[in-house]
Design a protein around this motif. Structure first.
Motif, mmCIF file in Angstrom:
data_model
loop_
_atom_site.group_PDB
_atom_site.id
_atom_site.type_symbol
_atom_site.label_atom_id
_atom_site.label_comp_id
_atom_site.label_asym_id
_atom_site.label_seq_id
_atom_site.Cartn_x
_atom_site.Cartn_y
_atom_site.Cartn_z
ATOM 1 N N GLY A 1 -23.557 23.644 -16.521
ATOM 2 C CA GLY A 1 -24.494 23.824 -15.134
ATOM 3 C C GLY A 1 -25.207 22.575 -15.159
ATOM 4 O O GLY A 1 -25.619 21.993 -16.354
ATOM 5 N N GLY A 2 -25.749 21.882 -13.962
ATOM 6 C CA GLY A 2 -26.571 20.849 -14.261
ATOM 7 C C GLY A 2 -25.978 19.637 -14.743
ATOM 8 O O GLY A 2 -24.743 19.565 -14.757
ATOM 9 N N VAL A 3 -26.406 18.374 -14.725
ATOM 10 C CA VAL A 3 -25.947 17.123 -15.006
ATOM 11 C C VAL A 3 -25.460 16.801 -16.230
ATOM 12 O O VAL A 3 -24.344 16.420 -16.522
ATOM 13 C CB VAL A 3 -27.005 15.795 -14.673
ATOM 14 C CG1 VAL A 3 -26.515 14.550 -15.247
ATOM 15 C CG2 VAL A 3 -27.558 15.818 -13.263
ATOM 16 N N GLY B 1 -26.091 30.110 -9.797
ATOM 17 C CA GLY B 1 -27.598 30.522 -9.694
ATOM 18 C C GLY B 1 -28.176 29.497 -8.817
ATOM 19 O O GLY B 1 -29.394 29.989 -8.002
ATOM 20 N N ASP B 2 -27.727 28.325 -8.628
ATOM 21 C CA ASP B 2 -28.722 27.129 -8.026
ATOM 22 C C ASP B 2 -28.273 27.117 -6.482
ATOM 23 O O ASP B 2 -28.819 26.264 -5.799
ATOM 24 C CB ASP B 2 -28.415 25.884 -8.675
ATOM 25 C CG ASP B 2 -28.887 25.865 -10.047
ATOM 26 O OD1 ASP B 2 -28.758 24.808 -10.842
ATOM 27 O OD2 ASP B 2 -29.588 26.970 -10.490
ATOM 28 N N ASP B 3 -27.250 27.966 -6.322
ATOM 29 C CA ASP B 3 -26.677 27.866 -4.700
ATOM 30 C C ASP B 3 -27.653 28.039 -3.722
ATOM 31 O O ASP B 3 -28.549 29.255 -4.253
ATOM 32 C CB ASP B 3 -25.384 28.728 -4.490
ATOM 33 C CG ASP B 3 -24.321 28.082 -5.411
ATOM 34 O OD1 ASP B 3 -23.060 28.394 -5.376
ATOM 35 O OD2 ASP B 3 -24.506 27.111 -6.338
ATOM 36 N N TRP C 1 -36.673 17.566 1.927
ATOM 37 C CA TRP C 1 -37.048 17.434 0.368
ATOM 38 C C TRP C 1 -35.686 17.582 -0.369
ATOM 39 O O TRP C 1 -35.655 17.056 -1.544
ATOM 40 C CB TRP C 1 -37.875 18.448 -0.182
ATOM 41 C CG TRP C 1 -37.794 19.886 0.186
ATOM 42 C CD1 TRP C 1 -38.233 20.566 1.256
ATOM 43 C CD2 TRP C 1 -36.958 20.824 -0.592
ATOM 44 N NE1 TRP C 1 -37.797 21.816 1.171
ATOM 45 C CE2 TRP C 1 -36.953 21.927 0.053
ATOM 46 C CE3 TRP C 1 -36.175 20.688 -1.488
ATOM 47 C CZ2 TRP C 1 -36.320 23.113 -0.166
ATOM 48 C CZ3 TRP C 1 -35.266 21.882 -2.025
ATOM 49 C CH2 TRP C 1 -35.457 23.102 -1.393
ATOM 50 N N PHE C 2 -34.641 17.946 0.257
ATOM 51 C CA PHE C 2 -33.387 18.218 -0.534
ATOM 52 C C PHE C 2 -32.340 17.024 -0.107
ATOM 53 O O PHE C 2 -32.170 17.039 0.964
ATOM 54 C CB PHE C 2 -32.752 19.443 -0.348
ATOM 55 C CG PHE C 2 -31.816 19.741 -1.417
ATOM 56 C CD1 PHE C 2 -30.147 19.685 -1.059
ATOM 57 C CD2 PHE C 2 -31.958 20.193 -2.630
ATOM 58 C CE1 PHE C 2 -29.333 20.168 -1.951
ATOM 59 C CE2 PHE C 2 -30.946 20.310 -3.776
ATOM 60 C CZ PHE C 2 -29.798 20.352 -3.309
ATOM 61 N N GLY C 3 -32.361 16.223 -1.065
ATOM 62 C CA GLY C 3 -31.503 14.717 -0.517
ATOM 63 C C GLY C 3 -30.079 14.816 -0.383
ATOM 64 O O GLY C 3 -29.315 14.498 -1.213
ATOM 65 N N LEU C 4 -29.611 15.538 0.858
ATOM 66 C CA LEU C 4 -28.179 15.594 0.982
ATOM 67 C C LEU C 4 -27.752 14.162 1.424
ATOM 68 O O LEU C 4 -28.177 13.504 2.319
ATOM 69 C CB LEU C 4 -28.008 16.614 1.909
ATOM 70 C CG LEU C 4 -28.404 18.140 1.512
ATOM 71 C CD1 LEU C 4 -28.157 18.729 2.858
ATOM 72 C CD2 LEU C 4 -27.183 18.551 0.599
ATOM 73 N N PHE D 1 -34.668 28.715 -6.438
ATOM 74 C CA PHE D 1 -34.567 27.829 -7.574
ATOM 75 C C PHE D 1 -34.755 26.280 -7.038
ATOM 76 O O PHE D 1 -35.433 25.596 -7.730
ATOM 77 C CB PHE D 1 -33.112 27.818 -8.032
ATOM 78 C CG PHE D 1 -32.941 26.850 -9.296
ATOM 79 C CD1 PHE D 1 -32.224 25.517 -8.787
ATOM 80 C CD2 PHE D 1 -33.215 26.850 -10.422
ATOM 81 C CE1 PHE D 1 -32.044 24.492 -9.595
ATOM 82 C CE2 PHE D 1 -33.006 26.004 -11.563
ATOM 83 C CZ PHE D 1 -32.558 24.785 -11.071
ATOM 84 N N GLN D 2 -34.271 25.909 -5.820
ATOM 85 C CA GLN D 2 -33.951 24.439 -5.547
ATOM 86 C C GLN D 2 -35.518 24.011 -4.968
ATOM 87 O O GLN D 2 -36.092 23.141 -5.000
ATOM 88 C CB GLN D 2 -33.053 24.198 -4.599
ATOM 89 C CG GLN D 2 -31.660 24.317 -4.932
ATOM 90 C CD GLN D 2 -31.348 23.297 -5.983
ATOM 91 O OE1 GLN D 2 -31.972 22.372 -6.221
ATOM 92 N NE2 GLN D 2 -30.193 23.447 -6.594
ATOM 93 N N GLU D 3 -36.226 25.241 -4.569
ATOM 94 C CA GLU D 3 -37.749 24.736 -4.224
ATOM 95 C C GLU D 3 -38.493 24.515 -5.407
ATOM 96 O O GLU D 3 -39.226 23.491 -5.658
ATOM 97 C CB GLU D 3 -38.292 26.084 -3.492
ATOM 98 C CG GLU D 3 -37.824 26.392 -2.266
ATOM 99 C CD GLU D 3 -39.130 26.503 -1.184
ATOM 100 O OE1 GLU D 3 -39.747 27.481 -1.451
ATOM 101 O OE2 GLU D 3 -39.258 25.532 -0.590
HETATM 102 N N1 FO1 Z 1 -31.919 16.860 -7.338
HETATM 103 C C1 FO1 Z 1 -33.004 16.347 -7.076
HETATM 104 O O1 FO1 Z 1 -33.791 16.236 -8.036
HETATM 105 N N2 FO1 Z 1 -33.280 15.903 -5.959
HETATM 106 C C2 FO1 Z 1 -32.355 16.168 -4.861
HETATM 107 O O2 FO1 Z 1 -32.662 15.464 -3.667
HETATM 108 C C3 FO1 Z 1 -31.182 16.678 -5.031
HETATM 109 C C4 FO1 Z 1 -30.415 16.648 -3.935
HETATM 110 C C5 FO1 Z 1 -28.954 17.283 -4.385
HETATM 111 C C6 FO1 Z 1 -27.861 17.276 -3.202
HETATM 112 C C7 FO1 Z 1 -26.790 17.837 -3.711
HETATM 113 C C8 FO1 Z 1 -26.577 18.312 -4.903
HETATM 114 O O3 FO1 Z 1 -25.325 18.982 -5.095
HETATM 115 C C9 FO1 Z 1 -27.493 18.459 -5.850
HETATM 116 C C10 FO1 Z 1 -28.718 17.971 -5.574
HETATM 117 N N3 FO1 Z 1 -29.789 17.799 -6.823
HETATM 118 C C11 FO1 Z 1 -30.924 17.224 -6.545
HETATM 119 C C12 FO1 Z 1 -29.569 18.093 -7.947
HETATM 120 C C13 FO1 Z 1 -29.766 19.603 -8.153
HETATM 121 O O4 FO1 Z 1 -30.843 20.208 -7.606
HETATM 122 C C14 FO1 Z 1 -29.666 20.025 -9.418
HETATM 123 O O5 FO1 Z 1 -28.709 19.115 -10.256
HETATM 124 C C15 FO1 Z 1 -29.116 21.438 -9.858
HETATM 125 O O6 FO1 Z 1 -29.408 22.262 -8.973
HETATM 126 C C16 FO1 Z 1 -29.760 21.825 -11.221
HETATM 127 O O7 FO1 Z 1 -29.109 21.058 -12.151
#
Ligand code: FO1
Length: 308
Positions: A8-10, A35-37, A87-90, A150-152
């Motif tokens: 999960g995550g980067v 779960g982040d969806d 706030w969510f950078g699409l 979660f995303q908030e």
């Molecule tokens: N993470 C951020 O910190 N800022 C964003 O604006 C952002 C946009 C975004 C768009 C698409 C996507 O697939 C992921 C994005 N994420 C962003 C990352 C995401 O919130 C997190 O990577 C995971 O949900 C938790 O690791």
């Protein structure tokens, strides 16, 4: 060698990419946190599935780790012109993924089906499996802002709110997606990627049957610590573990996973913790700033799993 990675995550996506580059095509299955969806502007967004997919396709933004390299933000800028906080950078190219996924889900396709279609279209040979086709929503109970999606918590408030508790809404009803249990049962090794144990790996373990299948494994399972010197390489893992009164160190990661793992890969700078970690440990440089480093770490991990 069939390998299964939980991600999960980067950090998870980057190691999954390193593993895919080391293994024969098609021998890696990545079970991904969903779960982040969430839904944004009516679109079904699966950030962790997209982050794994983009990293395995070599299309991920190299700094952020999420979103597409060279993407633009015209749509978001127009949203702001309309007064939307946006706030969510699409990204603009990223939108294609969300539009096709939303269309597929609305036509009755399963998340696992549309994920297979998108990953195949990008030429990805590894299997990218959502943990479940059922909705699971990681919710964050905070001191000052109450219950947050979660995303908030993660993006809008930049994971600064102090957390009281985490819950995985819907997990008790969620069934593993097709292929998840089979991949774990047929694996020659299982890897917990350096993802946030509470926010990215635990949701996967909450899905019916996954934790027990790993506990009943007869192959090695190892984790890579997402913490170095008690700090997260990226994201809120250490801050969150502190707030939840967990030990925010590689020792705490070992405790958190317990008998789910046979070994923990830690950073060389944490070698002094090895004596306090009951599982086997391997100390190495666990940072992966480049693709070459992802491959190096993945090779070390595969060698280690092969010897356990
Ligand atoms: N993470 C951020 O910190 N800022 C964003 O604006 C952002 C946009 C975004 C768009 C698409 C996507 O697939 C992921 C994005 N994420 C962003 C990352 C995401 O919130 C997190 O990577 C995971 O949900 C938790 O690791």
């Amino acid at each position: 060698m069939n390998l299964v990675a939980l991600a999960g995550g980067v950090g998870g996506a980057r190691l999954a990419d390193g593993l895919a580059r080391c293994l024969p095509p098609g021998s890696l299955s990545v079970i991904v946190n969903t779960g982040d969806d969430f839904t944004r502007y009516g679109l079904a967004i699966s950030p962790d599935l997209d982050t794994v997919m983009y990293n395995l396709a070599g299309l991920a933004h190299p700094i952020n780790g999420w979103g597409l390299v060279d993407d633009s933000q015209q749509m978001i800028e127009m949203m702001r012109r309309y007064g939307d906080e946006a706030w969510f950078g699409l990204g603009d190219r990223d939108l294609a993924t969300h539009l096709l996924r939303t269309q597929a889900l609305h036509s009755g396709k399963l998340l696992s089906e549309v994920t297979a279609q998108l990953t195949e279209a990008l030429g990805i040979k590894s299997k990218i499996l959502p943990m479940s086709d059922n909705r699971v929503a990681t919710m964050v109970e905070t001191v000052d802002r109450g219950l947050l999606e979660f995303q908030e918590y993660f993006v809008r408030y930049r994971w600064q709110p102090v957390v009281k508790a985490i819950c995985y809404d819907g997990a008790e009803l969620a069934m593993p997606a097709p292929g998840v249990i089979e991949a774990l049962e047929q694996a020659d090794g299982i890897i917990f990627c350096p993802s946030n144990p509470v926010l990215s790996v635990e949701p996967i373990l909450q899905v019916q049957g996954i934790r027990d299948t790993i506990l009943n494994r007869n192959v090695p399972c190892v984790a890579v610590s997402p913490l170095i010197g008690g700090k997260a390489v990226k994201g809120p893992a250490a801050k969150l573990m502190d707030e939840l009164s967990l030990d925010a160190s590689s020792r705490g990661i070992a405790t958190y996973y317990g008998t789910l793992i046979d070994g923990l890969m830690i950073d060389t700078s944490d070698s002094d913790l090895a004596s306090a970690i009951p599982q086997k440990t391997l100390a190495t440089n666990i940072l992966m700033p480049t693709v070459e480093e992802r491959v190096r770490l993945a090779h070390e991990l595969l060698d280690w799993v092969g010897k356990l």
